[in-house]
Design a protein around this motif. Structure first.
Motif, mmCIF file in Angstrom:
data_model
loop_
_atom_site.group_PDB
_atom_site.id
_atom_site.type_symbol
_atom_site.label_atom_id
_atom_site.label_comp_id
_atom_site.label_asym_id
_atom_site.label_seq_id
_atom_site.Cartn_x
_atom_site.Cartn_y
_atom_site.Cartn_z
ATOM 1 N N MET A 94 -2.282 7.618 -8.520
ATOM 2 C CA MET A 94 -3.283 6.800 -7.815
ATOM 3 C C MET A 94 -4.578 7.584 -7.622
ATOM 4 N N PHE A 119 -7.132 -1.192 -8.904
ATOM 5 C CA PHE A 119 -6.862 -0.519 -10.175
ATOM 6 C C PHE A 119 -6.929 -1.540 -11.305
ATOM 7 N N TYR A 124 -2.848 0.628 -13.449
ATOM 8 C CA TYR A 124 -1.693 0.299 -12.616
ATOM 9 C C TYR A 124 -0.378 0.557 -13.352
ATOM 10 N N SER A 172 5.468 -3.522 -13.907
ATOM 11 C CA SER A 172 4.670 -3.181 -15.095
ATOM 12 C C SER A 172 4.750 -4.285 -16.135
ATOM 13 N N ILE A 184 -5.919 -4.846 -9.500
ATOM 14 C CA ILE A 184 -4.596 -4.793 -8.875
ATOM 15 C C ILE A 184 -4.634 -3.804 -7.731
ATOM 16 N N THR A 185 -4.030 -4.192 -6.626
ATOM 17 C CA THR A 185 -3.880 -3.277 -5.492
ATOM 18 C C THR A 185 -2.414 -3.250 -5.082
ATOM 19 N N ASP A 186 -1.979 -2.113 -4.578
ATOM 20 C CA ASP A 186 -0.564 -1.919 -4.238
ATOM 21 C C ASP A 186 -0.490 -1.162 -2.921
ATOM 22 N N MET A 191 2.264 -5.960 -4.401
ATOM 23 C CA MET A 191 1.191 -5.809 -5.361
ATOM 24 C C MET A 191 0.408 -7.124 -5.420
#
Length: 199
Positions: A94, A119, A124, A172, A184-186, A191
């Motif tokens: 990250m 991302f 990601y 993925s 994309i955020t986690d 997610m």
């Protein structure tokens, strides 16, 4: 964890929340069990665990139990250390992809690393799969070069590495269907995928 401001022209496309999506969570856990079993059965055939001991006297039996307990303790400590290293590897990925801050936590028995950064699809997938690939190579190398007496402690960590990455592989695979410019955020628990309005 508050998200940074979403770039103009983007909207939320979908969310993957394994904690609250019981059906997907159950599927990932079943897959984890199947993968672990598939890895254990051939290994047990090739490298059987010796369980025969001399129980003709009480001291021999006690020494056997003490040795077994020490081995189990070592394996548990190594598995705990691996979980930490797995999440640190996610965190390092990250950071490499631009996250300013990474948060760590536990949800039930599961540890996680998360960030509020956005991302790209490629970033990601790199973040999700890096621990599986990196530690898979390291553990395979150790199993090949270290004495056979250390096979099982290392191999059990490899089983944890591969089977425990089922969720990472699942997300993925879902991200492969995303567009190149999706964001994309986690946060470590869910997610969220954002795409350009109109796409």
């Amino acid at each position: 964890m508050k998200l940074p401001e979403l770039p103009e022209g983007y909207k939320e496309k979908f969310t993957i929340d394994l904690k609250n999506d019981k059906k997907t969570y159950a599927g990932v856990n079943i897959a984890t069990f199947i993968i672990a079993a598939a890895m254990m059965i051939p290994a047990l055939i090739k490298f059987p665990i010796a369980i025969i001991a001399d129980f003709s006297s009480l001291p021999a039996f006690i020494m056997y139990l003490l040795k077994l307990l020490l081995i189990l303790l070592l394996i548990l400590l190594l598995l705990a250390a691996y979980i930490v290293l797995h999440e640190l590897t996610h965190a390092a990925a990250m950071k490499l992809c631009g996250a300013k801050k990474v948060n760590f936590g536990f949800s039930g028995l599961f540890a996680y690393a998360g960030s509020n950064a956005f991302f790209s699809k490629g970033e990601y997938i790199f973040i999700a799969l890096l621990p599986l690939i990196f530690w898979g190579i390291v553990l395979l190398t150790l199993n090949l070069v270290l004495p056979q007496s250390l096979f099982w402690p290392i191999y059990l960590i490899q089983v944890q590495n591969v089977s425990g990455a089922t969720g990472d592989v699942y997300v993925s695979a879902r991200m492969l269907g995303c567009k190149k410019d999706d964001l994309i955020t986690d946060n470590g628990l869910a997610m969220r995928v954002f795409s350009r309005v109109g796409e």
